[in-house]
Design an enzyme around this catalytic site. Structure first.
Site, mmCIF file in Angstrom:
data_model
loop_
_atom_site.group_PDB
_atom_site.id
_atom_site.type_symbol
_atom_site.label_atom_id
_atom_site.label_comp_id
_atom_site.label_asym_id
_atom_site.label_seq_id
_atom_site.Cartn_x
_atom_site.Cartn_y
_atom_site.Cartn_z
ATOM 1 N N GLU A 413 35.543 -58.265 -65.010
ATOM 2 C CA GLU A 413 36.556 -57.691 -64.282
ATOM 3 C C GLU A 413 37.841 -59.094 -65.719
ATOM 4 O O GLU A 413 37.875 -59.513 -65.574
ATOM 5 C CB GLU A 413 36.942 -58.598 -63.066
ATOM 6 C CG GLU A 413 36.075 -57.737 -61.686
ATOM 7 C CD GLU A 413 36.227 -58.600 -61.180
ATOM 8 O OE1 GLU A 413 36.981 -59.445 -60.280
ATOM 9 O OE2 GLU A 413 35.282 -58.301 -59.859
ATOM 10 N N LEU A 454 36.460 -53.638 -59.619
ATOM 11 C CA LEU A 454 36.517 -55.397 -59.183
ATOM 12 C C LEU A 454 35.424 -55.026 -58.055
ATOM 13 O O LEU A 454 35.451 -54.576 -57.264
ATOM 14 C CB LEU A 454 37.833 -55.097 -58.075
ATOM 15 C CG LEU A 454 37.777 -56.486 -57.631
ATOM 16 C CD1 LEU A 454 39.368 -57.056 -57.332
ATOM 17 C CD2 LEU A 454 37.306 -57.051 -57.042
ATOM 18 N N GLU A 456 32.147 -57.203 -58.380
ATOM 19 C CA GLU A 456 30.910 -58.161 -58.417
ATOM 20 C C GLU A 456 29.474 -57.854 -58.595
ATOM 21 O O GLU A 456 28.441 -58.039 -59.322
ATOM 22 C CB GLU A 456 31.023 -59.283 -57.928
ATOM 23 C CG GLU A 456 32.239 -60.231 -58.016
ATOM 24 C CD GLU A 456 33.840 -59.515 -57.258
ATOM 25 O OE1 GLU A 456 34.807 -60.603 -57.061
ATOM 26 O OE2 GLU A 456 33.770 -58.849 -56.153
ATOM 27 N N PHE A 479 35.470 -65.575 -60.669
ATOM 28 C CA PHE A 479 35.740 -67.147 -60.273
ATOM 29 C C PHE A 479 34.368 -67.259 -59.434
ATOM 30 O O PHE A 479 33.631 -66.702 -58.812
ATOM 31 C CB PHE A 479 36.530 -67.558 -59.237
ATOM 32 C CG PHE A 479 38.228 -67.637 -60.252
ATOM 33 C CD1 PHE A 479 38.084 -68.209 -60.305
ATOM 34 C CD2 PHE A 479 38.855 -66.487 -60.368
ATOM 35 C CE1 PHE A 479 39.625 -68.870 -60.424
ATOM 36 C CE2 PHE A 479 40.203 -66.026 -60.940
ATOM 37 C CZ PHE A 479 40.535 -67.259 -61.012
ATOM 38 N N TYR A 482 34.075 -65.832 -56.011
ATOM 39 C CA TYR A 482 33.624 -64.590 -55.717
ATOM 40 C C TYR A 482 31.988 -64.250 -55.818
ATOM 41 O O TYR A 482 32.121 -62.816 -56.398
ATOM 42 C CB TYR A 482 34.463 -63.829 -56.629
ATOM 43 C CG TYR A 482 35.949 -64.007 -55.909
ATOM 44 C CD1 TYR A 482 36.434 -65.131 -54.671
ATOM 45 C CD2 TYR A 482 37.056 -64.485 -56.697
ATOM 46 C CE1 TYR A 482 37.362 -65.336 -54.187
ATOM 47 C CE2 TYR A 482 38.812 -64.695 -56.515
ATOM 48 C CZ TYR A 482 38.836 -65.234 -54.944
ATOM 49 O OH TYR A 482 40.219 -65.525 -54.665
ATOM 50 N N ILE A 483 31.444 -64.552 -56.315
ATOM 51 C CA ILE A 483 30.068 -64.625 -56.594
ATOM 52 C C ILE A 483 28.748 -64.607 -55.801
ATOM 53 O O ILE A 483 28.267 -62.885 -56.083
ATOM 54 C CB ILE A 483 29.163 -65.425 -57.491
ATOM 55 C CG1 ILE A 483 27.796 -65.390 -58.368
ATOM 56 C CG2 ILE A 483 28.406 -66.317 -56.500
ATOM 57 C CD1 ILE A 483 27.460 -66.711 -59.244
ATOM 58 N N PRO A 485 29.061 -61.520 -53.097
ATOM 59 C CA PRO A 485 28.399 -60.057 -53.476
ATOM 60 C C PRO A 485 27.384 -59.982 -54.185
ATOM 61 O O PRO A 485 27.177 -58.998 -54.315
ATOM 62 C CB PRO A 485 29.840 -59.518 -53.127
ATOM 63 C CG PRO A 485 30.898 -59.886 -53.043
ATOM 64 C CD PRO A 485 30.991 -61.639 -53.653
ATOM 65 N N HIS A 525 38.903 -71.249 -54.800
ATOM 66 C CA HIS A 525 38.528 -70.818 -56.524
ATOM 67 C C HIS A 525 38.651 -72.384 -56.796
ATOM 68 O O HIS A 525 38.905 -73.111 -58.052
ATOM 69 C CB HIS A 525 40.941 -70.875 -57.654
ATOM 70 C CG HIS A 525 41.018 -69.130 -57.367
ATOM 71 N ND1 HIS A 525 41.872 -69.102 -55.860
ATOM 72 C CD2 HIS A 525 41.191 -68.610 -57.768
ATOM 73 C CE1 HIS A 525 42.065 -68.303 -56.249
ATOM 74 N NE2 HIS A 525 41.355 -67.491 -57.103
#
Length: 724
Positions: A413, A454, A456, A479, A482-483, A485, A525
């Site tokens: 992304e 977008l 993952e 980030f 957000y890993i 998925p 984050h």
């Protein structure tokens, strides 16, 4: 129109049902196809062989001679048709567990399949590591599948992308031997799998790039016991996907061999002509239960089972062959006897086949040929230029490695400079939210550096498919927070492909992940969590703390033959204290080789990432109290440098493990437990751990300071341990 078996068939293109002028059975025994009588008889034999193999395996399971059985019964017609339309060893195949007939048609043998059933050492699909019916054959381009059937749909998309990249990136050596201009990537799945997000991400990506993928949905009406109307709105997946631009859609009775062949022939021709992906929705039956562990009588009515029996593709094809005077009863009986004899011979051989030796249990978790912890990856630094940040070191390393190896592709992304090429002349370019990939697209082009949707899971899944075909993906998850998925792809696919395929397939790739806090980023984050991935055998994990190490470890990760998670601490990206001169374009650091950042005699602090600098600050303050504290930067988590840890524990006799991750189940617990178990006699004090509170990392600076470990926390642990 009517096909040769007398059932109504239809073709649906982009959601619209259309009729085609195809000869009916009274004008052509082959239903207007290019098949001769010999082809039809071979197709029948393969269908029968598949069914009788299922029956034999069921008997072997009942006799406790095998351990699991799942059948492809009811799917044989459309699968043999697919195998006749496609090319083994030329096209690429990502089948699922019902695809026995396809794999037989492509060239796998009954013995190959029975060796898997008994878990034999010479099982060509997995060497006894994977359940049967998870097909794999390197020479045939049949890629080993997992039990999580939706995952491989993204792998197929990545494999198709790889073919396109080989076609376009002319700098890749032997590129012509690695792809064909008209190759097809086949992927199959059941109706239940179409409910998974990975399926929709795959369709989306394939249509965005008009990739040469042929999707086959084998819709037998049930996902174990859940009927299709509870899975798919309206119960018709082909209608749902019909609006995707460029997607050729066929809806067919999958128990009708001739209709199936026609539909797949048209779909494959569309893909080979590079018009885009194709989607074949085949309605089949499941005359047996989901697997030997299931009993469909618990949820299917007798009337429903009778209706399915009337559509049995074997029986229907036999009737067709008789009606069209292609086979007689005597001929069909002879074929059955021949098939039974072939299977019985294979059973005899398989039951006598040796099992894998117990000593081989750990083989193929990692590459047997390339060891990133070896001296081959210990190369000297040749510093040049002025000290610069970790961001600069990573960016330059990527540029050097991409120039050296044209197989490297970078995507994720926002990683490109600009997706719209016309903008490149007037904008400075994005290059990632932290600017680590800035300039790569301009240097190496859109085929090697590009933005992804977008999604993952799609990033990791597509990278796996590329890596299977010997590209080297270096992808970015924006980030760490957000890993998740992508967790199924990382844990069940990337980490296990080599092992489950018995080393026939692998996916060496690099997943770059900004991680960690001290950035006032809040709960989404600022998280850590490296310990979770340390619990995934097959993944290497690097976690540099300074610019020079980032360059050396990233180069090792790229040149390694295993999947690597490369964790980059966001707080360290632009700190002045961890700058360094660029160490040269061949500098590498072996994995599993820690760096003693500060020596000491009273206590050792074992740490990594952002806690290295905080530990150094704490050790400097402790020195004022007369305490000599060593600080060991692990640099890699999997593998980690046990030899150096053991030597320091034996010398200092007091240990602190400090990490940013939550204290409970953080990776420090593993290190502490091993020290306590293996080095207890060297300890003069309890092992202390310093970590974050067991809570998400908050946004407010005051809360973040309390939650994350600070130099004062490490200093306190040093003082208490030294004085114990």
């Amino acid at each position: 129109m009517y096909n040769s078996i007398g059932m109504k068939a239809s073709t649906v293109v982009n959601g619209r049902e259309a009729t085609a002028a195809t000869p009916s059975s009274d004008t052509s025994a082959s239903g207007g196809t290019d098949l001769g009588e010999a082809d039809l008889l071979r197709a029948y034999r393969c269908m029968l062989l598949s069914r009788k193999l299922d029956d034999k395996e069921i008997k072997l399971k009942d006799q406790s001679k095998t351990y699991f059985q799942i059948s492809g019964a009811g799917h044989e017609a459309v699968l043999v048709a697919a195998g006749m339309v496609l090319k083994a060893g030329y096209d690429w195949f990502f089948p699922y567990y019902r695809d026995r007939a396809l794999c037989l048609q492509l060239g796998m043998t009954p013995l190959d399949m029975l060796l898997a059933s008994v878990g034999a050492k010479d099982d060509p699909s997995s060497g006894g590591r994977q359940m049967p019916s998870h097909w794999g054959a390197r020479a045939l381009n049949i890629v080993s599948g997992s039990s999580a059937t939706g995952m491989k749909v993204l792998h197929a998309v990545g494999a198709a992308e790889a073919g396109v990249i080989y076609d376009r990136v002319r700098a890749i050596p032997d590129r012509d031997a690695r792809h064909h201009d008209d190759e097809v990537v086949y992927v199959s799945l059941g109706d239940g799998t179409t409910s998974e997000g990975e399926f929709w991400e795959a369709i989306n990506a394939a249509c965005l790039k008009r990739l040469p993928v042929l999707f086959l949905v084998e819709d037998n009406g049930y996902a174990i016991s859940v009927p299709v109307e509870a899975q798919t709105p309206g119960g018709d997946i082909s209608r749902l996907v019909g609006s995707f631009p460029g997607l050729h859609v066929e809806s067919v009775d999958g128990t009708d061999f001739i209709a199936s062949y026609q539909a797949l022939h048209a779909a494959a021709a569309y893909v080979r002509s590079r018009q885009g992906p194709a989607f074949v929705h085949a309605r089949v039956t499941r005359p047996y239960s989901h697997s030997h562990s299931d009993d469909e009588k618990l949820y299917k009515t007798p009337a429903e089972r009778e209706r399915e029996a009337a559509r049995d593709p074997i029986k229907r094809f036999e009737d067709f062959l008789r009606t069209n005077h292609i086979a007689t009863d005597a001929g069909l009986a002879a074929t059955l006897a021949e098939v039974d004899a072939e299977i019985n011979d294979a059973v005899h051989t398989a039951l006598q086949a040796p099992k894998p030796g117990r000593e081989t249990a750990a083989l193929w978790v990692y590459s047997p040929d390339v060891n990133p912890a070896s001296d081959a990856f210990d190369t000297p630094a040749r510093p040049e230029g002025k000290p610069d940040s970790m961001v600069a070191a990573i960016n330059r390393t990527l540029k050097d490695e991409m120039a050296r190896n044209p197989r490297i592709v970078v995507f994720g992304e926002d990683v490109a400079d600009a997706t719209r090429k016309e903008a490149l002349g007037v904008v400075p370019g994005k290059g990632g939210v932290f600017k680590l990939t800035h300039g790569l697209q301009r240097l190496f082009g859109d085929d090697r550096v590009f933005n992804s949707p977008l999604a993952e899971a799609a990033i990791i899944g597509r990278a796996i498919g590329m890596a299977v075909r010997d590209l080297k993906p270096v992808v970015e998850i924006q980030f760490f927070d957000y890993i998740w998925p992508a967790m199924m792809q990382l844990r069940d696919e990337m980490s296990m492909l080599r092992y489950r395929s018995g080393n026939n397939f692998s996916c060496p790739m690099v997943v770059r992940v900004p991680i960690g806090g001290y950035v006032k980023g809040g709960p989404y984050h600022s998280q850590s969590g490296e310990s979770i991935f340390a619990h995934c055998p097959g993944i290497r994990i690097a976690f540099p703390s300074n610019a020079a190490d980032a360059a050396g470890l990233l180069r090792t990760a790229i040149r390694c033959d295993d999947p690597v998670m490369f964790l980059e601490h966001k707080h360290l990206y632009r700190q002045t204290y961890n700058k360094s001169e660029y160490p040269g374009n061949d500098f590498m650091i072996p994995f599993g080789k820690a760096n003693l950042r500060r020596d000491g005699s009273d206590v050792v602090v074992i740490t990594w990432g952002a806690l290295v600098q905080r530990s150094l600050v704490a050790a400097h303050q402790a020195e004022k109290d007369g305490i000599s504290a060593a600080v060991l930067d692990l640099r890699t988590i999997a593998p980690y440098d046990w030899e150096t840890i053991a030597a320091l524990v034996a010398r200092t006799n007091r240990v602190i493990v400090a990490h940013e991750d939550q204290l409970t189940c953080g990776f420090g617990a593993e290190i502490a437990a091993r020290i306590a178990g293996d080095l207890f006699e060297h300890l003069d004090a309890p092992i202390r751990r310093v970590g974050a509170l067991d809570t998400p990392v908050a946004y407010c600076p005051d809360l973040e300071d309390v939650i994350l470990p600070q130099p004062a926390d490490i200093l306190k642990a040093i003082q208490e341990t030294a004085r114990y």
